[in-house]
Design a protein around this motif. Structure first.
Motif, PDB file in Angstrom:
ATOM      1  N   ARG A  19      -1.993   0.986 -13.951  1.00  0.00           N
ATOM      2  CA  ARG A  19      -2.338   0.570 -12.592  1.00  0.00           C
ATOM      3  C   ARG A  19      -2.107   1.758 -11.675  1.00  0.00           C
ATOM      4  O   ARG A  19      -1.030   2.352 -11.675  1.00  0.00           O
ATOM      5  CB  ARG A  19      -1.464  -0.598 -12.140  1.00  0.00           C
ATOM      6  CG  ARG A  19      -1.799  -1.887 -12.851  1.00  0.00           C
ATOM      7  CD  ARG A  19      -1.169  -3.081 -12.160  1.00  0.00           C
ATOM      8  NE  ARG A  19      -1.592  -4.310 -12.800  1.00  0.00           N
ATOM      9  CZ  ARG A  19      -0.931  -4.877 -13.809  1.00  0.00           C
ATOM     10  NH1 ARG A  19       0.171  -4.341 -14.270  1.00  0.00           N
ATOM     11  NH2 ARG A  19      -1.382  -5.980 -14.365  1.00  0.00           N
ATOM     12  N   ARG A  20      -3.120   2.101 -10.904  1.00  0.00           N
ATOM     13  CA  ARG A  20      -3.000   3.225  -9.980  1.00  0.00           C
ATOM     14  C   ARG A  20      -1.979   2.901  -8.887  1.00  0.00           C
ATOM     15  O   ARG A  20      -1.920   1.769  -8.408  1.00  0.00           O
ATOM     16  CB  ARG A  20      -4.365   3.496  -9.336  1.00  0.00           C
ATOM     17  CG  ARG A  20      -4.371   4.637  -8.351  1.00  0.00           C
ATOM     18  CD  ARG A  20      -5.726   4.749  -7.702  1.00  0.00           C
ATOM     19  NE  ARG A  20      -6.770   5.103  -8.662  1.00  0.00           N
ATOM     20  CZ  ARG A  20      -7.115   6.381  -8.912  1.00  0.00           C
ATOM     21  NH1 ARG A  20      -6.534   7.355  -8.287  1.00  0.00           N
ATOM     22  NH2 ARG A  20      -8.068   6.633  -9.788  1.00  0.00           N
ATOM     23  N   VAL A  21      -1.186   3.887  -8.537  1.00  0.00           N
ATOM     24  CA  VAL A  21      -0.186   3.725  -7.483  1.00  0.00           C
ATOM     25  C   VAL A  21      -0.511   4.687  -6.352  1.00  0.00           C
ATOM     26  O   VAL A  21      -0.694   5.890  -6.578  1.00  0.00           O
ATOM     27  CB  VAL A  21       1.235   3.998  -8.017  1.00  0.00           C
ATOM     28  CG1 VAL A  21       2.260   3.906  -6.892  1.00  0.00           C
ATOM     29  CG2 VAL A  21       1.582   3.030  -9.131  1.00  0.00           C
ATOM     30  N   TYR A  22      -0.640   4.163  -5.161  1.00  0.00           N
ATOM     31  CA  TYR A  22      -0.832   4.999  -3.986  1.00  0.00           C
ATOM     32  C   TYR A  22       0.505   5.194  -3.289  1.00  0.00           C
ATOM     33  O   TYR A  22       1.151   4.228  -2.908  1.00  0.00           O
ATOM     34  CB  TYR A  22      -1.807   4.340  -3.005  1.00  0.00           C
ATOM     35  CG  TYR A  22      -3.232   4.292  -3.500  1.00  0.00           C
ATOM     36  CD1 TYR A  22      -4.021   5.436  -3.498  1.00  0.00           C
ATOM     37  CD2 TYR A  22      -3.778   3.101  -3.962  1.00  0.00           C
ATOM     38  CE1 TYR A  22      -5.329   5.390  -3.950  1.00  0.00           C
ATOM     39  CE2 TYR A  22      -5.088   3.048  -4.413  1.00  0.00           C
ATOM     40  CZ  TYR A  22      -5.854   4.195  -4.405  1.00  0.00           C
ATOM     41  OH  TYR A  22      -7.139   4.138  -4.852  1.00  0.00           O
ATOM     42  N   PRO A  26       6.854   9.576   3.271  1.00  0.00           N
ATOM     43  CA  PRO A  26       7.514   9.193   4.524  1.00  0.00           C
ATOM     44  C   PRO A  26       7.332  10.282   5.566  1.00  0.00           C
ATOM     45  O   PRO A  26       7.157  11.456   5.243  1.00  0.00           O
ATOM     46  CB  PRO A  26       8.982   9.066   4.123  1.00  0.00           C
ATOM     47  CG  PRO A  26       9.135   9.960   2.932  1.00  0.00           C
ATOM     48  CD  PRO A  26       7.807   9.926   2.216  1.00  0.00           C
ATOM     49  N   SER A  27       7.339   9.878   6.813  1.00  0.00           N
ATOM     50  CA  SER A  27       7.351  10.860   7.894  1.00  0.00           C
ATOM     51  C   SER A  27       8.358  10.397   8.936  1.00  0.00           C
ATOM     52  O   SER A  27       9.033   9.386   8.743  1.00  0.00           O
ATOM     53  CB  SER A  27       5.956  11.027   8.504  1.00  0.00           C
ATOM     54  OG  SER A  27       5.551   9.826   9.104  1.00  0.00           O
ATOM     55  N   GLU A  32       8.433   5.656   3.405  1.00  0.00           N
ATOM     56  CA  GLU A  32       7.485   5.838   2.321  1.00  0.00           C
ATOM     57  C   GLU A  32       6.839   4.502   1.974  1.00  0.00           C
ATOM     58  O   GLU A  32       7.500   3.474   1.960  1.00  0.00           O
ATOM     59  CB  GLU A  32       8.221   6.389   1.096  1.00  0.00           C
ATOM     60  CG  GLU A  32       7.315   6.593  -0.097  1.00  0.00           C
ATOM     61  CD  GLU A  32       8.092   7.036  -1.328  1.00  0.00           C
ATOM     62  OE1 GLU A  32       7.961   8.188  -1.705  1.00  0.00           O
ATOM     63  OE2 GLU A  32       8.859   6.221  -1.873  1.00  0.00           O
ATOM     64  N   ARG A  33       5.534   4.546   1.673  1.00  0.00           N
ATOM     65  CA  ARG A  33       4.860   3.319   1.270  1.00  0.00           C
ATOM     66  C   ARG A  33       4.303   3.482  -0.132  1.00  0.00           C
ATOM     67  O   ARG A  33       3.635   4.476  -0.437  1.00  0.00           O
ATOM     68  CB  ARG A  33       3.736   2.997   2.253  1.00  0.00           C
ATOM     69  CG  ARG A  33       3.812   1.574   2.767  1.00  0.00           C
ATOM     70  CD  ARG A  33       2.714   1.251   3.726  1.00  0.00           C
ATOM     71  NE  ARG A  33       1.393   1.403   3.122  1.00  0.00           N
ATOM     72  CZ  ARG A  33       0.270   1.172   3.786  1.00  0.00           C
ATOM     73  NH1 ARG A  33       0.313   0.820   5.045  1.00  0.00           N
ATOM     74  NH2 ARG A  33      -0.893   1.322   3.204  1.00  0.00           N
ATOM     75  N   VAL A  34       4.556   2.510  -0.987  1.00  0.00           N
ATOM     76  CA  VAL A  34       4.068   2.544  -2.360  1.00  0.00           C
ATOM     77  C   VAL A  34       3.206   1.311  -2.591  1.00  0.00           C
ATOM     78  O   VAL A  34       3.670   0.185  -2.432  1.00  0.00           O
ATOM     79  CB  VAL A  34       5.225   2.583  -3.374  1.00  0.00           C
ATOM     80  CG1 VAL A  34       4.673   2.560  -4.801  1.00  0.00           C
ATOM     81  CG2 VAL A  34       6.085   3.816  -3.154  1.00  0.00           C
TER      82      VAL A  34
END
Ligand SMILES: [Zn+2]
Length: 59
Positions: A19-22, A26-27, A32-34
């Motif tokens: 499964r692809r993970v995007y 973080p800024s 950070e978003r996963v």
């Protein structure tokens, strides 16, 4: 299994279901978003080395 990689499109590759993970780094104003894509894809070894993903359990 041998087939076409759904990420880079190369033929006759040993592919595995993932499964692809995007990952959004973080800024200063957000964490950070996963994001994991629900639909599994078949990826070759090169793509599995270079791009974030989760292995799909072969059950
Ligand atoms: Zn590939």
């Amino acid at each position: 299994m041998v087939g076409q990689c759904e990420s880079c499109g190369r033929d006759d590759e040993r592919v595995a279901p993932v499964r692809r993970v995007y990952v959004t780094p973080p800024s200063w104003d957000r964490e950070e978003r996963v994001e994991v894509v629900a639909e599994p894809e078949a990826w070759c070894g090169v793509c599995r080395e270079h791009y974030p993903h989760q292995l799909v359990d072969a059950d």
